[in-house]
Every structure is written in C-alpha cells, then in structure tokens.
Scaffold this active site. Sequence first.
Site, PDB file in Angstrom:
ATOM      1  N   HIS A 196       0.816  -1.217   0.000  1.00 47.46           N
ATOM      2  CA  HIS A 196       0.000   0.000   0.000  1.00 47.46           C
ATOM      3  C   HIS A 196       0.851   1.271   0.000  1.00 47.46           C
ATOM      4  O   HIS A 196       0.320   2.367  -0.168  1.00 47.46           O
ATOM      5  CB  HIS A 196      -0.975   0.002   1.188  1.00 47.46           C
ATOM      6  N   CYS A 320       1.178  17.041  19.574  1.00 44.32           N
ATOM      7  CA  CYS A 320      -0.150  17.623  19.749  1.00 44.32           C
ATOM      8  C   CYS A 320      -1.211  16.888  18.937  1.00 44.32           C
ATOM      9  O   CYS A 320      -2.395  17.123  19.114  1.00 44.32           O
ATOM     10  CB  CYS A 320      -0.139  19.089  19.320  1.00 44.32           C
TER      11      CYS A 320
END
Length: 460
Positions: A196, A320
């Site tokens: 992939h 984050c």
Amino acid sequence: MAYFDAASAAPLHPVARQALLASLDEGWADPARLYREGRRARLLLDAAREAMAECVGCRPDELVFTPSGTRAVHSGVAGALAGRRRVGSHLIVSAIEHSSVLHAAEAHEAGGGSVTQVGVDRAGAVDPAAYVAVLREDTALACLQSANHEVGTEQPVSRVAEACRAAGVPLLVDAAQSLGWGRVEGDWSLLTGSAHKWGGPAGVGLLAVRKGVRFAPQGPGDERESGRAPGFENLPAIVAAAASLRAVRAEAAAEAARLRELTERIRSRVPELVPDVEVVGDPSRRLPGIVTFSCLYVDGETLLHELDRAGFSVSSGSSCTSSTLTPSHVLKAMGVLSEGNVRVSLPPGTAAEDVERFLEVLPGTVAAVREKLGAPAATETVRAAGPDLVVDALGRRCPIPVIELAKVIGDVPVGGTVRVLSDDEAARLDIPAWCEMRGQEYVGEEPAERGTAYLVRRTS
C-alpha cells in the site's frame, strides 16, 4: 480535495485495480491444489513472485508474501534472530526506524536480548561508522530503513551493509517507503516492503531472505510461503501488488523528477511565506515526494484540522496530534522542532496547481492558528529576584510553553535567564529548538518539584 499523505498509504494505482478485479475471477482457488483451478492460481502466484523478485533484486525463491509490511518486519527480525541465536542475542537498530522495527526490538529486549540504538544527525541520517562502532561478536542482526517515513531522508544502506557483511552480521532493510522508486542498493541480507506504500492494495507485505542467511521461522509451522508466512495467500491482492509495483517502477524516473521539483518548491517557499518555520530532513538525499516542516507557536492538531477544512490531507509528527505528550520519535532523535509539524507526501500524479494552492492557503492557516494561541489562558509569570523570570507552564501542552517563553524573553536583560516549568515531554525538544532558531542560549534542564525546569539565557 488534495491528498498529500502518500507516505501513509498511496492511492490505489489503476493497474492494481485492473489486476485485482481480473484475478478475483481467475485466482480464487487454492494454489496448492493440482486440479485445473489450482494450477491456474499457482501460475498467477508464481508470476507475481517472479515480477516482485525482479523489482526487489532477489531470486523468486528468496521472496515470500506476508499479510502486511508490519508482519514482514516482525517475521524477518524474529526469524533472523532465532536463526543466529548461537552467535548471540544483540540487535542493532537506528533510532528513527519505523515503529514496527522498534516494537520488534522491544519484544526482543523483553525476551532477554540486548538492543543498541544508533543515533542520527540533525538531517535524520545515520553515520555508517556508528554502526561499525556498535557491532559486537554477539551481534545477531542489524536493521536500517532505506529511507525515513517521516522526513524522507535516504539512508546509506550500501555502506552499512558492507560493514555488516565484513563483520558477518546480516542487515535487514525496511524498504517500505522506497521500493516504488527503485531497488535498494547494497549487499543487504533481508528486506521488507508493503504494497500500500506504492499504490498496491493494503494487506500485502513482502519478505526477502537471501540464500545463506540463517533463518528460523517463528510460530507454528505451515507449508505455505516456505513456512515463513502461514495462511492462505491473498492471491488477488498479491497479483495486484506485483502488477502495480512494475507499473510505478516504469513511471518512476519521470515522476521522481517531477515530484522533486514540487517538493523543492515547498521546501524553499514555505520559509519565505511563513515566519518561524524549520524545514527538516536532508535537503538533497531524500525521497522524491516527501517534505516536512515545523512551525513555531502552532498546535499541530489544530493546524491539521484547518488544512483538512481547506482541502488538504497531510499528516504530522507533532505530539499535539496524539493522545500522548511524546513527540515523534523521529523528530526527537533528530533534535529538531516538533511543534506544528507537517509532513507533505505527494502521490504520483500530484498536480502542480494543488501544490500552488497549498502554498497560498498555508500562510493564512498558520497565522490563524497562531492568533488563536496568542492569548491562551493566563500563564502565571512570576518575577524572581534579579534579572531572572520564571514561567509556570505546568499542565499546558505544546506549543504553550514555547509561546510563553517567547513572550517574556524580552523582559530580561541580556545575560538574564528565563526558567520555564513544564511537564510536557515535547518541551524537552521544542525549547532547545526555539533557542537555536531565535539565537538564544539553551542552558539545560533541572529537576523541579513538578515537571522539569528548562533554563534559557538571553543573548541578544
């Protein structure tokens, strides 16, 4: 919508789609059976293996198909270590390997083996001499990716393989990111890949083990795939994977040149358009379609959401963007800024117009995110005795500690210090990176009653 995350998963190549549909009709039977349908399936499997082996640069009987690239890595590491258990149990990996390699190393260490991590420079490249320095008599295996999945830096595989071969140590190369662009050069011993990543279907990995490499497959035995990948082969997906790899290789030279021009455009223009940006990764020895940069004073998760709303799918290594406070292990090993990190990985066929539109949208998007973070909930700033300040950023995630540091650095005289209190792991990386970008001196860190105190001296 512009899809700029090919390093995670490339769009399915048209050739893969055609081969997949055709083999669903022709390759559904058991290739281990002798009747007509089984023989037809065996012919398809053998042809796919030969095509894949030619692209990899190995013999067909050295290559097996696995259910994923991760499984190929885990099987390759475990089998090579088990095959050389009489030599020893020492494993060498680089600090920026894909998580599949690092997880395999953790499992090996938990089982009583020893692991040495080789560091990288600020561009994300290993020094071959560092591998030589940690080779030991009991070293059973060394691992090195062909190119990094987060920043695109290509690794000196040939030189590391030469050193390992001289020491009698096999080298396993995780080539997931680079196989679509060409063979991995050098005298490697084992190699893994994942379909992939080059436009093949998900769920197909490959493991190549050179003849002469001691290898002992782990887990229950199976007669399929030389005993190295148990279970019924996903033949339609394997055929599509091999067909797509040949197709992308045929287009690789021209497409690589075109994508390099587009990524160079991003590398050069982003720092001109957006202030306080660090472009990371090697400027020349890198994969054609990957460019990564980090933005000061930006929340990575918010930035990715805003870019998604603007029509761009990108990824990030910023802490984050995850549920933890730990930044990407790759960025951490490189010692570069992690906050506001953006990885742009262009798939083949990316239009230049999409890149231009990205460059038009990015400055305003970053500015808007910074504006939102410019006035966070009040952070307690306590003036200490003398020319020093203490910034209490405890309990606040990146990039707030760096933002508050930037706000107060001008309040101390040249030579004065700012002590930033933070319990965010990303601060250990981002505060020194901020100092380097802004010309201030990072003094070091000290234990604090809560979290850690990071000391910064104003030099200008």
